[in-house]
Design an enzyme around this catalytic site. Structure first.
Site, mmCIF file in Angstrom:
data_model
loop_
_atom_site.group_PDB
_atom_site.id
_atom_site.type_symbol
_atom_site.label_atom_id
_atom_site.label_comp_id
_atom_site.label_asym_id
_atom_site.label_seq_id
_atom_site.Cartn_x
_atom_site.Cartn_y
_atom_site.Cartn_z
ATOM 1 N N LYS A 210 -1.988 2.230 11.226
ATOM 2 C CA LYS A 210 -3.098 1.455 10.670
ATOM 3 C C LYS A 210 -3.379 0.329 11.650
ATOM 4 O O LYS A 210 -2.472 -0.444 11.978
ATOM 5 C CB LYS A 210 -2.729 0.865 9.309
ATOM 6 C CG LYS A 210 -2.667 1.887 8.184
ATOM 7 C CD LYS A 210 -2.338 1.237 6.860
ATOM 8 C CE LYS A 210 -2.262 2.290 5.764
ATOM 9 N NZ LYS A 210 -1.693 1.740 4.502
ATOM 10 N N LYS B 48 -3.402 13.469 -0.393
ATOM 11 C CA LYS B 48 -2.269 12.550 -0.524
ATOM 12 C C LYS B 48 -2.255 12.014 -1.941
ATOM 13 O O LYS B 48 -3.277 11.557 -2.452
ATOM 14 C CB LYS B 48 -2.407 11.430 0.502
ATOM 15 C CG LYS B 48 -1.587 10.177 0.235
ATOM 16 C CD LYS B 48 -1.537 9.309 1.492
ATOM 17 C CE LYS B 48 -1.698 7.842 1.168
ATOM 18 N NZ LYS B 48 -1.629 6.986 2.379
ATOM 19 N N GLU C 119 5.554 9.583 2.429
ATOM 20 C CA GLU C 119 5.236 8.337 3.133
ATOM 21 C C GLU C 119 5.953 7.155 2.491
ATOM 22 O O GLU C 119 5.904 6.983 1.272
ATOM 23 C CB GLU C 119 3.712 8.149 3.084
ATOM 24 C CG GLU C 119 3.182 6.963 3.858
ATOM 25 C CD GLU C 119 1.641 6.881 3.799
ATOM 26 O OE1 GLU C 119 0.986 7.858 3.381
ATOM 27 O OE2 GLU C 119 1.109 5.820 4.153
HETATM 28 O O1 LIG Z 1 -8.278 3.881 2.404
HETATM 29 C C1 LIG Z 1 -7.741 4.867 1.828
HETATM 30 O O2 LIG Z 1 -8.400 5.784 1.341
HETATM 31 C C2 LIG Z 1 -6.229 4.936 1.730
HETATM 32 C C3 LIG Z 1 -5.724 4.240 0.540
HETATM 33 C C4 LIG Z 1 -4.229 3.992 0.584
HETATM 34 O O3 LIG Z 1 -3.486 4.939 0.491
HETATM 35 C C5 LIG Z 1 -3.799 2.597 0.671
HETATM 36 C C6 LIG Z 1 -4.681 1.633 0.217
HETATM 37 C C7 LIG Z 1 -4.367 0.293 0.226
HETATM 38 C C8 LIG Z 1 -3.134 -0.103 0.671
HETATM 39 C C9 LIG Z 1 -2.206 0.844 1.136
HETATM 40 C C10 LIG Z 1 -2.539 2.196 1.162
HETATM 41 C C11 LIG Z 1 -1.513 3.124 1.768
HETATM 42 O O4 LIG Z 1 -1.790 4.019 2.571
HETATM 43 O O5 LIG Z 1 -0.326 2.910 1.524
HETATM 44 MG MG LIG Z 2 0.848 4.231 2.703
#
Ligand SMILES: O=C(O)CCC(=O)c1ccccc1C(=O)O
Ligand SMILES: [Mg+2]
Length: 381
Positions: A266, A165, A217
């Site tokens: 999440k 990603k 996303e």
């Molecule tokens: O924990 C991870 O490796 C994902 C990191 C990440 O994409 C993220 C980290 C902090 C806040 C939002 C996001 C997200 O998925 O948008």
């Molecule tokens: Mg995200």
């Protein structure tokens, strides 16, 4: 199943530093404060949860310290010194507080862990999970240049990650994705915009359609499902919602409107494991694949993520990278490791990882013990 009686809740406030800064369209993170929530039952069993927020309200409206405040003044008082017959009741018990999902999830997940331990089962077992190992993806922050991104991607593909990603934002998007696809024509690749665009960017975003991405996303506003439905009708790349989905109701409306074809679940964003399971089941009925998102958690919340991902409709690799990818020091033992792109789901009781109490003590700058309802607010129930 054995019930649990919540005798005491301990809040351990810690500060952790990332090995490398992580940049998204909303900012760069290097350190964060985490409130580790320890729920202790009458037999002395400890269940663990954590606030997955950051110190600033840039991803969503919560911060670590709004969560600590909600926990102390409203959420813990509602469940302290009470008998809980099953952790799936907690979400409803906490529903008198509007939103504040990350705060609620920190407490609710700790109760699930304690309940699983009390009943001598792994968290995955009490959640109804099936998988013994889970596929893992890597989320890569915005890099200085497309060529630096390509080198990062190479490193993670070599390590075995099952999905890559890439964070994007206006000025760091098409060129970056183009460079990665030129080098890696077949890898499972996706982009995460963290709400950096509006419908005005529709023609621009449509340029991503030719890169065969698994999904894009949260391209549009953090609270939107209407514009996303318009964009999805005009784009062939599946849209995945992250920020916009806070509850089962949100997921239902987004699916009915056609705002997305995939949902990132999440636990923190939706207020806990019970609500996550409901969203998972709803998506299964509607043939919407789900995957587990990450919030740069410590090993405690990542353990919750791993167990949740064992549910059947988590068919896409999640953002659940191993411990070594995040913090200078993790607080679980053994640290979370990955083998050929898979994490083995621990079979021990509860989250299945031990808390490194020495380390926790060493890095805690404040510890608060709560064993009675001392709130000055009226608390229902
Ligand atoms: O924990 C991870 O490796 C994902 C990191 C990440 O994409 C993220 C980290 C902090 C806040 C939002 C996001 C997200 O998925 O948008
Ligand atoms: Mg995200």
């Amino acid at each position: 199943m054995k019930t649990i009686y919540i005798k005491e809740v301990v809040l351990h406030n810690i500060r952790v530093s990332l090995k490398a800064p992580f940049t998204t369209s909303f900012g760069t993170m290097q350190t964060k404060d985490v409130c580790i929530v320890e729920v202790i039952d009458e037999s002395g069993i400890s269940g663990w949860g954590e606030t997955v927020s950051s110190n600033e309200p840039y991803y969503n409206e919560e911060t670590t310290y709004t969560a600590v405040y909600m926990l102390k003044d409203f959420l813990i008082p509602r469940i302290i010194q009470r008998e809980i017959s099953h952790p799936k009741e907690i979400h409803e018990m906490l529903s008198f507080v509007r939103r504040n999902q990350i705060a609620k999830a920190a407490l609710e997940t700790a109760v699930w862990d304690a309940f699983a331990k009390k009943n001598e089962k792994s968290l995955s077992e009490v959640l109804g999970g099936e998988k013994k190992e889970i596929a893992v993806g890597k989320s890569i922050g915005i890099q200085e240049s497309p060529s630096q991104l390509v080198e990062k991607v190479r490193k993670y593909v070599d390590e075995g990650f099952k999905k890559i990603k890439v964070k994007i934002a206006p000025g760091a998007d098409i060129e970056y994705i183009d460079a990665v696809r030129k080098e890696f024509s077949n890898i499972p690749l996706m982009a995460d915009a963290n709400s950096a665009y509006t419908l005005e960017h529709m023609e621009h975003l449509k340029k991503l359609d030719k890169y065969n991405l698994m999904m894009i996303e949260q391209p549009l506003a953090y609270d939107d499902i209407i514009d996303h439905a318009i964009l999805q009708k005009n784009m062939s790349t599946p849209i995945c919602l992250d920020e916009s989905i806070h509850s089962y109701e949100d997921a239902l409306k987004a699916i009915e409107l056609g705002s997305c074809r995939i949902i990132n679940i999440k636990i923190g964003r939706v207020g806990g494991l019970q609500e996550s399971i409901r969203i998972h089941n709803l998506c299964k009925e509607h043939n919407i694949p789900v995957w587990c998102g990450g919030m740069l958690e410590t090993g405690i919340a990542r353990a919750h993520n791993i167990h949740m991902t064992t549910l059947a409709n988590f068919t896409l690799p999640g953002d659940t990278a191993p411990s070594s990818h995040y913090w200078e020091e993790d607080i679980v033992k053994p640290e979370i490791t990955m083998n050929n792109g898979y994490i083995q789901v621990p079979s021990g009781l509860g989250i299945g990882y031990e808390i490194d109490n020495e380390k926790l003590k060493e890095i805690s700058f404040q510890t608060v013990k709560i064993n009675s309802n001392q709130s000055t607010h009226p608390i229902p129930g």
